[in-house]
Design a protein around this motif. Structure first.
Motif, PDB file in Angstrom:
ATOM      1  N   ALA A 134       5.956  13.442  -0.942  1.00  0.00           N
ATOM      2  CA  ALA A 134       5.091  12.314  -1.301  1.00  0.00           C
ATOM      3  C   ALA A 134       5.177  11.210  -0.256  1.00  0.00           C
ATOM      4  O   ALA A 134       4.158  10.673   0.187  1.00  0.00           O
ATOM      5  CB  ALA A 134       5.482  11.787  -2.675  1.00  0.00           C
ATOM      6  N   VAL A 135       6.406  10.888   0.164  1.00  0.00           N
ATOM      7  CA  VAL A 135       6.565   9.827   1.165  1.00  0.00           C
ATOM      8  C   VAL A 135       5.950  10.262   2.491  1.00  0.00           C
ATOM      9  O   VAL A 135       5.274   9.488   3.167  1.00  0.00           O
ATOM     10  CB  VAL A 135       8.051   9.456   1.336  1.00  0.00           C
ATOM     11  N   LEU A 168       0.142  17.311 -12.104  1.00  0.00           N
ATOM     12  CA  LEU A 168      -0.188  18.699 -11.769  1.00  0.00           C
ATOM     13  C   LEU A 168       0.878  19.650 -12.298  1.00  0.00           C
ATOM     14  O   LEU A 168       0.575  20.764 -12.715  1.00  0.00           O
ATOM     15  CB  LEU A 168      -0.318  18.842 -10.246  1.00  0.00           C
ATOM     16  N   LEU A 169       2.126  19.191 -12.256  1.00  0.00           N
ATOM     17  CA  LEU A 169       3.221  20.090 -12.634  1.00  0.00           C
ATOM     18  C   LEU A 169       3.501  20.066 -14.127  1.00  0.00           C
ATOM     19  O   LEU A 169       4.377  20.767 -14.606  1.00  0.00           O
ATOM     20  CB  LEU A 169       4.501  19.695 -11.870  1.00  0.00           C
ATOM     21  N   VAL A 190       2.850  22.638  -5.301  1.00  0.00           N
ATOM     22  CA  VAL A 190       2.266  21.325  -5.029  1.00  0.00           C
ATOM     23  C   VAL A 190       2.955  20.637  -3.859  1.00  0.00           C
ATOM     24  O   VAL A 190       2.305  20.038  -2.996  1.00  0.00           O
ATOM     25  CB  VAL A 190       2.346  20.456  -6.303  1.00  0.00           C
ATOM     26  N   ILE A 229       0.843  -1.204   0.000  1.00  0.00           N
ATOM     27  CA  ILE A 229       0.000   0.000   0.000  1.00  0.00           C
ATOM     28  C   ILE A 229       0.873   1.246   0.000  1.00  0.00           C
ATOM     29  O   ILE A 229       0.644   2.187  -0.761  1.00  0.00           O
ATOM     30  CB  ILE A 229      -0.936   0.004   1.225  1.00  0.00           C
ATOM     31  N   LEU A 230       1.907   1.203   0.854  1.00  0.00           N
ATOM     32  CA  LEU A 230       2.778   2.369   0.962  1.00  0.00           C
ATOM     33  C   LEU A 230       3.443   2.666  -0.373  1.00  0.00           C
ATOM     34  O   LEU A 230       3.446   3.805  -0.849  1.00  0.00           O
ATOM     35  CB  LEU A 230       3.839   2.114   2.040  1.00  0.00           C
ATOM     36  N   ILE A 263       0.956   9.342  -5.464  1.00  0.00           N
ATOM     37  CA  ILE A 263       1.131  10.768  -5.154  1.00  0.00           C
ATOM     38  C   ILE A 263       2.154  11.388  -6.102  1.00  0.00           C
ATOM     39  O   ILE A 263       1.969  12.503  -6.600  1.00  0.00           O
ATOM     40  CB  ILE A 263       1.541  10.954  -3.680  1.00  0.00           C
ATOM     41  N   LEU A 264       3.231  10.627  -6.381  1.00  0.00           N
ATOM     42  CA  LEU A 264       4.241  11.160  -7.292  1.00  0.00           C
ATOM     43  C   LEU A 264       3.653  11.374  -8.689  1.00  0.00           C
ATOM     44  O   LEU A 264       3.942  12.372  -9.348  1.00  0.00           O
ATOM     45  CB  LEU A 264       5.441  10.222  -7.362  1.00  0.00           C
ATOM     46  N   CYS A 283      -1.028   5.918   5.406  1.00  0.00           N
ATOM     47  CA  CYS A 283      -0.958   4.515   5.833  1.00  0.00           C
ATOM     48  C   CYS A 283      -1.253   4.399   7.319  1.00  0.00           C
ATOM     49  O   CYS A 283      -1.971   3.493   7.752  1.00  0.00           O
ATOM     50  CB  CYS A 283       0.427   3.949   5.549  1.00  0.00           C
ATOM     51  N   LEU A 311       0.918   4.003  -2.777  1.00  0.00           N
ATOM     52  CA  LEU A 311       0.499   5.367  -2.426  1.00  0.00           C
ATOM     53  C   LEU A 311       1.549   6.384  -2.846  1.00  0.00           C
ATOM     54  O   LEU A 311       1.218   7.425  -3.429  1.00  0.00           O
ATOM     55  CB  LEU A 311       0.270   5.470  -0.916  1.00  0.00           C
ATOM     56  N   VAL A 312       2.824   6.042  -2.537  1.00  0.00           N
ATOM     57  CA  VAL A 312       3.901   6.970  -2.905  1.00  0.00           C
ATOM     58  C   VAL A 312       3.908   7.155  -4.418  1.00  0.00           C
ATOM     59  O   VAL A 312       3.981   8.288  -4.926  1.00  0.00           O
ATOM     60  CB  VAL A 312       5.265   6.448  -2.409  1.00  0.00           C
ATOM     61  N   ALA A 345       2.263   9.914   2.210  1.00  0.00           N
ATOM     62  CA  ALA A 345       1.860   8.509   2.080  1.00  0.00           C
ATOM     63  C   ALA A 345       1.972   7.772   3.405  1.00  0.00           C
ATOM     64  O   ALA A 345       1.097   6.972   3.756  1.00  0.00           O
ATOM     65  CB  ALA A 345       2.725   7.823   1.027  1.00  0.00           C
ATOM     66  N   ARG A 353       1.518  14.382  -8.638  1.00  0.00           N
ATOM     67  CA  ARG A 353       2.382  15.562  -8.602  1.00  0.00           C
ATOM     68  C   ARG A 353       2.908  15.879 -10.001  1.00  0.00           C
ATOM     69  O   ARG A 353       2.874  17.021 -10.454  1.00  0.00           O
ATOM     70  CB  ARG A 353       3.526  15.259  -7.642  1.00  0.00           C
TER      71      ARG A 353
END
Lengths: 674, 322
Positions: free
Chosen positions: B63-64, A554-555, B212, A539-540, A547-548, B71, A543-544, B67, A551
């Motif tokens: 980001a980390v 968006l950029l 961001v 999951i981690l 999000i990246l 979690c 998720l990372v 995240a 990002r």
């Protein structure tokens, strides 16, 4: 006849000394691969034969499995027996992997020496490397005390030769001799321990220990073995050789020494523990207290070092402490007849042996690459390496996260087992044990926090920011040969972190077969927890990534502005104004000054200092144990100097001594004193 | 998952409440409750400024950070609901996940090569190292009291009305509030309003972030607050619905009773989060910030209080003195 591969390997190793320079590396590599193949096959078979750990399945006790592999050589003097049983096979596999990555790494690392060193020195180095491998395997497979001690000695000598590679540096020479002396002190402890066993049972062997222990008090002899093996492993206060020897050795050797050679001490302690019959409680207490101190002080010292390899060396001591905590927990578990603590403690400990061999060798190889490219190990002179050595930086960061026991990497898994064990133990014994366990949990969390402190410092100061000193960086010297073995290690680390059960299942089986914890209540081993942890790892990671990606999206169509770091109003800062390793450690050093004993040489600005002039500040980090040891050796030096008068060099005096000795024997015999 | 979702919902108002309370306490009207999030959304729409010193670590860190907090939020329990992700020893993962975020955050600050950010990074590393023991001793105490090793288990076996739970609960709530303040770099160890970089902790570490990345960090920080608030709320939510005089009085079908109990718990959860936010606002308004050099002492005090609580629980549950 697999056994004849051993003399074959020994004979083939001598050829390293004569093969031509071009093929020397490949010859040694293939020899090591050959040894790995020969020893790993029976070791893996041993592992496969272990029934699925009972703790993971049902409450059934373990059943008999494959017998140990024996390779016997009979001669006039007796027999030489190499035994690969379950405990050895675990350590054999750990050893083989790190020796292989070290060998692969050495190719790129040693290239820089080709101009300055002559071929004989290279031959000797590779010869010693092969012999370090052989002697470690011998240590792991020999049970007979005498041959074990010979293998132990061979291991010390071959690693001594490896440290000596840069013998032209005076400090290296001094360190290597210091190492050899300390190893022999450990050797004496082991010799005494084995002699006591022989006196009690008539057999000088590990196999005789169970019968000796069943007839005598267990703590005393265990402590002797613990002291002997503890010097090799680096338990405090026996650790003083370690922070000296690791930096002095070439990096692939440091990686192998720190990754696996010191684990031979851990193996020895485990081997003795499997024979212990009683006194589990006091042995567990000793292990817990010594290890908690070792872990805490080790990592505390590492936060104050400037040499990147010394930081790693002190962190090795810390990890030995964590391994020891697991052994202590397991022993207490046996004393309390609590199979859960036994399995969690010993499994966590063994898994940490494997984990530490992985991330510590990775970090040592990384520091070797830094040294190759910059010719310095002083983090105060480094900075900004992430731009010139991006791959090394990424690998070092990965290793740092793993050694700080952060999820989803392997270090977290072993520390999780230990934490789970200590938390479960809070209510297992009496009140005093609860308080002790809570203090151990306290030290484990402090160790974790300090590890993050130390490694964010080591990585952040040397790889991030701007270069602190104008040094010529040669990124090309870090070749693909040096990156490849590190990627191998990364692969295994991720494997353990994301699929812990694959690795823990055989190790738990090994612990059950060695320590017979008895029937375990169903589902008590945290198999469910471990699968949840791997779920969280996934999951981690996702998720990372998510999000990246968000990002990036968006950029995507926005133009970024680039400029200097915001200087808070100051516009013309220099790289020397950055935070340094010493200033990063500053506020912690102040808190820990009683232990660290840092010496500052600095004169405050006085009122008469009107004009600016050159000033200096020098901080020297100390180690109270080295200091104490120094005092001890100074004292013995004084005594020995006085005794040296006896050594006149005059033969008549020596005859007189012999005469006095014989006379003494007669007198003592007459008085019935001996 | 209920706890996680509720926490995320409460995060919408959380920073607004803090801001509003602080404004009112200082005699101003203050912005709307959603203003902090409007700011964050604005940041999400902006383009970035990067320092040329920074590397991929600087871009990876936010980001980390976010995240890991997400979690950790998944582990937040809610009474009466089976925990989807909880397991035995999940609080260890909880603490170490947050530590991973912190490591990357510290490295992101060091990546800029600014001496001020180095300072902040160093303080963050030291304070979090000193805070962690308090959290672990606290959970050790609670697990000894409840005999459980998962967050869900600890709270479901922790009866607030019980004999020893009252005192243990009071100490725990105090400690959790203080830990949350330190972990989020608020008063008394750090002041988000301070204007002097030399004395900042968290604010100085994000100096170079913009657009961001800054929005990601601020989202993470807000979620971190409700993460601790959610833990605190669990002390107030009755795990056993029969205990409530209210549900007993309704005497409806079991479904209605459960529904009422769940609704009650949800409203308690939200109320505790709101009160926690208001408490932070009040504390920040009326409490002075500690001298930087005194911070380690203050943080170590928390561990000592936790240790006292542990020994107290031992005394009470095991009759240490006979």
């Amino acid at each position: 006849m697999a056994q004849y591969f051993i003399p074959a390997a020994v004979l083939l190793s001598f050829l390293i000394l004569v093969v031509p320079g071009k093929v020397r590396y490949y010859y040694t590599l293939s020899l090591i691969l050959f040894i790995i193949l020969v020893t790993s096959i029976p070791a893996i078979l041993q592992f496969l034969s272990l029934p699925v750990a009972a703790s993971l399945k049902t409450g059934s006790a373990i059943t008999a499995s494959l017998q140990a592999t024996n390779w016997i050589f009979k001669g006039d003097l007796g027999e030489l027996r190499f035994t690969i049983d379950k405990l050895s096979s675990f350590f054999i596999l750990v050893t083989n992997f790190t020796v292989l990555t070290g060998m692969l790494y050495s190719r790129g690392y040693l290239k820089a020496y080709e101009k300055t060193k002559n071929p004989a020195q290279f031959s000797l180095h590779y010869f010693s490397y092969a012999w370090l491998h052989l002697s470690m395997l011998a240590v792991l497979t020999l049970r007979d005390g005498l041959s074990f001690l010979i293998a132990w000695e061979l291991m010390a000598v071959s690693s001594f030769m490896l440290i000596l590679f840069e013998a032209e540096k005076r400090s290296t020479l001094k360190t290597a001799v210091n190492y050899l002396v300390q190893m022999h002190i450990g050797f004496v402890f082991l010799l005494i321990a084995f002699l006591i066993t022989e006196a009690g049972t008539g057999l000088m062997s590990f196999d005789a220990l169970p019968s000796w222990f069943s007839n005598h008090g267990n703590t005393g002899l265990f402590l002797l073995f613990f002291a002997g093996f503890g010097i090799k492993a680096g338990f405090m206060p026996f650790h003083t050789w370690l922070p000296e020897a690791h930096p002095a050795a070439p990096s692939h050797v440091s990686g192998v020494m720190s990754g696996v050679m010191i684990k031979m001490g851990i193996y020895g302690i485990f081997r003795v523990l499997t024979s212990i019959q009683s006194d589990w409680y006091s042995i567990g207490l000793v292990l817990l207290i010594v290890s908690a101190g070792t872990g805490l002080l080790g990592i505390l010292f590492s936060t104050a070092q400037k040499d990147i390899k010394r930081i790693l060396a002190y962190s090795t001591i810390e990890n030995i402490g964590i391994i020891g905590l697991g052994m202590g927990l397991g022993s207490i578990g046996i004393a309390l007849h609590n199979p859960v603590l036994t399995v969690l403690g010993f499994t966590g400990s063994l898994l940490h042996v494997l984990n530490h061999s992985l991330f510590k060798s990775l970090l040592f190889y990384g520091s070797g690459s830094v040294f190759r490219a910059t010719h310095t190990r002083n983090i105060e002179e480094l900075g900004g390496l992430v731009h010139s050595l991006p791959r090394t930086a990424g690998l070092f960061l990965f290793g740092s996260a793993a050694i700080c026991a952060l999820p989803p990497l392997n270090g977290f898994i072993s520390e999780f087992l230990l934490y789970a064990g200590f938390f479960k133990g809070l209510g297992a014994g009496n009140e005093y044990l609860s308080i002790l366990f809570l203090l151990i949990i306290l030290s484990l969390t402090l160790i974790g926090g300090l590890a993050i402190f130390s490694f964010s410092r080591a990585f952040g100061i040397s790889f991030l920011g701007n270069p602190r000193k104008d040094i010529h960086i040669q990124p090309d010297t870090v070749t693909r040969d040096m990156i490849f073995p590190q990627l191998l290690i990364v692969f295994v680390i991720l494997g353990i972190g994301l699929m812990p059960l694959v690795f823990i299942t055989p190790i738990a089986g090994l612990v059950e077969s060695q320590f017979h914890p008895g029937a375990l209540p169903e589902g008590i081993f945290p198999a469910a927890a471990l699968s949840k942890i791997s779920l969280f790892g996934l999951i981690l990671v996702s998720l990372v990534t998510a999000i990246l990606l968000l990002r990036l999206r968006l950029l995507k169509n926005r133009e970024a502005t680039y400029g200097p770091t915001w200087g808070c109003g100051y516009t013309d800062g220099t790289a020397r104004q950055q935070y340094t390793g010493t200033s990063f450690a500053g506020n912690l050093s102040e808190l820990a000054q009683p232990v660290l004993q840092n010496r500052e040489e600095f004169r405050a600005i006085a009122s008469e200092d009107i004009f600016p002039h050159k000033r200096s500040m020098h901080i020297q980090t100390g180690d109270i144990f080295s200091k104490g040891l120094g005092k001890l050796t100074d004292l013995s030096w004084l005594v020995l100097k006085k005794l040296a008068r006896l050594q006149t060099g005059n033969i008549r005096h020596y005859v007189l001594y012999a005469f006095i000795f014989i006379l003494l024997i007669f007198v003592l015999l007459y008085l019935k004193l001996i | 998952m209920t706890g996680t979702l509720l926490a995320i919902v409460s995060a919408i108002f959380f920073p607004g409440i803090i801001l509003r309370v602080k404004s009112i306490a200082s005699g101003r009207k203050g912005p709307g409750l959603l203003q902090p999030w409007k700011n964050i959304i604005l940041l999400f729409r902006k383009s970035s400024v990067f320092s040329t010193t920074t590397s991929f670590i600087f871009r990876l860190a936010p980001a980390v950070y976010l995240a890991t907090i997400c979690c950790a939020l998944m582990l937040l329990p809610f009474p009466g609901m089976p925990s989807a992700f909880g397991f035995e020893g999940d609080f260890i993962l909880f603490a170490y996940l947050l530590a991973l975020g912190k490591l990357l955050f510290i490295l992101g600050a060091l990546d800029t090569g600014s001496s001020f950010e180095g300072m902040g990074a160093n303080r963050e590393a030291l304070y979090s190292m000193l805070t962690e023991p308090a959290f672990f001793i606290l959970l050790g105490t609670l697990s000894l009291l409840s005999g459980q090793l998962s967050i869900q288990g600890i709270f479901s076996h922790f009866q607030f009305a019980g004999q020893f739970s009252l005192i243990a609960g009071a100490i725990s709530i105090y400690l959790l509030v203080q830990i949350a303040m330190i972990e989020n770099s608020r008063m008394p160890v750090d002041d988000p309003k301070t204007h002097l970089e030399l004395t900042m902790v968290h604010e100085v570490m994000v100096l170079d972030y913009s657009g961001v990345d800054l929005a990601l960090i601020q989202t993470g920080t807000n979620l971190k607050f409700v993460l601790y608030g959610g833990l605190i709320a669990n002390f107030f939510m009755p795990a056993n619905s029969d205990w409530l005089p209210l549900t007993a009085a309704i005497q409806g079908s079991p479904f209605t009773v459960h529904l009422m109990a769940a609704l009650l718990n949800v409203s308690i959860f939200m109320a505790v989060q709101a009160m926690f936010a208001a408490a932070i606002g009040l504390m920040e308004s009326f409490r002075a910030r500690k001298k930087l050099a005194k911070n380690p002492q203050f943080i170590v005090t928390l561990s000592s209080i936790a240790l006292i609580a542990f020994i107290l629980v031992l005394l009470l549950t095991r009759n240490l003195i006979r």
